[in-house]
Design an enzyme around this catalytic site. Structure first.
Site, PDB file in Angstrom:
ATOM      1  CG  ASP A   1      -3.866  -0.854  -0.417  1.00  0.00           C
ATOM      2  OD1 ASP A   1      -3.617  -0.063  -1.348  1.00  0.00           O
ATOM      3  OD2 ASP A   1      -3.989  -0.499   0.772  1.00  0.00           O
ATOM      4  CB  ILE A   2       0.703  -1.780   2.587  1.00  0.00           C
ATOM      5  CG1 ILE A   2       1.720  -2.511   1.705  1.00  0.00           C
ATOM      6  CG2 ILE A   2       1.207  -1.715   4.028  1.00  0.00           C
ATOM      7  CD1 ILE A   2       3.064  -1.832   1.613  1.00  0.00           C
TER       8      ILE A   2
ATOM      9  CD  GLU B   1      -1.220   3.040  -0.087  1.00  0.00           C
ATOM     10  OE1 GLU B   1      -2.278   3.370   0.450  1.00  0.00           O
ATOM     11  OE2 GLU B   1      -0.530   3.826  -0.771  1.00  0.00           O
TER      12      GLU B   1
END
Length: 395
Positions: free
Chosen positions: A256-257, A299
């Site tokens: 996950d960004i 994301e």
């Protein structure tokens, strides 16, 4: 193309007609041996066998020239010439082997010549001009024999025989023309069918490629080009079933960004899209060919690592984290640094897709809680984090 097919068919028929012709020639020799000069008989036999050998050689030569259209017309001219000489040999037998009387030998020669005209009709009429080249010398020499050299025909009988032979020749010409026309129509129709088959196959191949392309597009995320959630779920299910059958391990990394919402808010969604695409590219280039990488949603990304234990998966996740942190993205603001958090888990007995994803996400939430930009595996998650996303909804 048509000429090549005709010559190929003629070469095949020549073999059988020549095989039939050899015993016919030898029988004529046997019948005349001792009744006329043996030297003349041997000379005629040698001539006929030589021409037959050349016909067979032309058939063998065609095998080498079949794929070279530049030689086709040359071979056709040779066939016309050899056919004319062959016709001289058969027609000339009435003159060379003449007994000057109406006897069994004369009747036998006439019967043999008639048979030869019929056999050659089947063999040579594939190309009309080739049979015509064979027939005309035969007819001319027969007319010479009948009117000048027979020795037993009166003028009236010679005229009657000449007319009969001429009518027979016209019939043979008509039959040869019909055979050549039908053969030509057959080959042209065959070419049309072959072309239609080629086009059908080409169309089928195009449809197959289009189908494969559409199927591939259905497995890909439109923005990043990575695999989409549907394909990742199918691959997870496949890997779990493979593990149940073979006990071959595999691991999953949830990615996950970090602070992606903040990136969108501060820099706009266009920059956010670039971050997603560049992150996907960095991950794909860092992974092995057998690894499966895709966008899980928003994301969040997912890696499936076949034949990989938990420790190796953690090493892989750390390598991905470092690659992303040090990457420079084209089109992004220079001060923008992109990092991500990683949750790692491996398959267990009785696992399901849902359970593996839940464990990977719990590990991911722990990495977020520990300060982001780090790797966490499922074994390090505290017991109080039992509800899915209970404490760390904000990423």
């Amino acid at each position: 193309m048509l000429l090549g097919a005709q010559l190929s068919e003629m070469a095949a028929r020549d073999r059988s007609s020549t095989v039939v012709g050899i015993p016919a020639v030898l029988t004529v020799v046997w019948m005349h041996w001792g009744h006329i000069s043996n030297a003349i008989v041997l000379a005629w036999t040698s001539f006929m066998l030589t021409i037959m050998g050349i016909r067979l050689l032309l058939g063998a030569r065609w095998v080498a020239a079949e794929k070279n259209p530049a030689q086709w017309h040359q071979l056709l001219y040779w066939r016309i010439l050899i056919s004319a000489i062959y016709g001289i040999g058969w027609g000339g037998s009435m003159i060379v082997l003449n007994t000057s009387s109406l006897d069994v030998l004369t009747a036998f020669k006439v019967g043999t010549l008639t048979a030869a005209l019929g056999v050659m009709l089947n063999s040579m009429s594939v190309v009309f001009v080739v049979y015509l080249a064979f027939l005309i010398p035969c007819w001319i020499l027969l007319m010479v024999y009948i009117f000048f050299l027979s020795g037993f025909l009166s003028t009236q009988d010679a005229i009657i025989c000449g007319v009969a032979i001429t009518i027979f020749g016209v019939v043979l010409i008509g039959a040869s023309f019909s055979i050549a026309r039908l053969t030509r129509m057959f080959f042209l129709r065959k070419f049309e069918l072959d072309e239609a088959l080629i086009q059908t196959r080409a169309s089928h191949q195009r449809e197959m490629k289009m189908s494969e392309k559409l199927a591939e597009q259905a497995r890909r995320d439109a923005l990043t080009g990575a695999y989409n959630r549907r394909h990742l779920t199918e691959q997870l299910d496949y890997q779990i079933n493979l593990y149940l059958r073979t006990q071959q391990p595999f691991s999953v990394i949830s990615i996950d960004i970090d602070h992606f919402k903040l990136i969108n808010d501060q820099h706009g969604h266009d920059v956010g899209d670039v971050v997603l695409k560049d992150t996907s590219n960095v991950m794909s280039l860092t992974l092995r060919d057998i690894d499966i990488f895709g966008r899980w949603g928003g994301e969040e990304f997912l890696c499936i690592l076949p034949n990989t234990e938990i420790e190796d998966a953690k090493i892989c996740a750390e390598r991905l984290r470092t690659s992303l942190k040090t990457a420079k993205f084209d089109g992004n603001p220079e001060h923008l640094k992109v990092t991500a958090s990683f949750g790692v888990t491996s398959v267990q007995n009785g696992d399901s897709v849902k359970n593996m994803i839940k464990r990977a996400d719990l590990a991911l939430y722990q990495a977020k809680a520990n300060g982001r930009d780090q790797v966490c595996n499922f074994g390090t998650i505290p017991l109080e984090l039992t509800e899915y996303g209970e404490k760390f909804d904000e990423k």
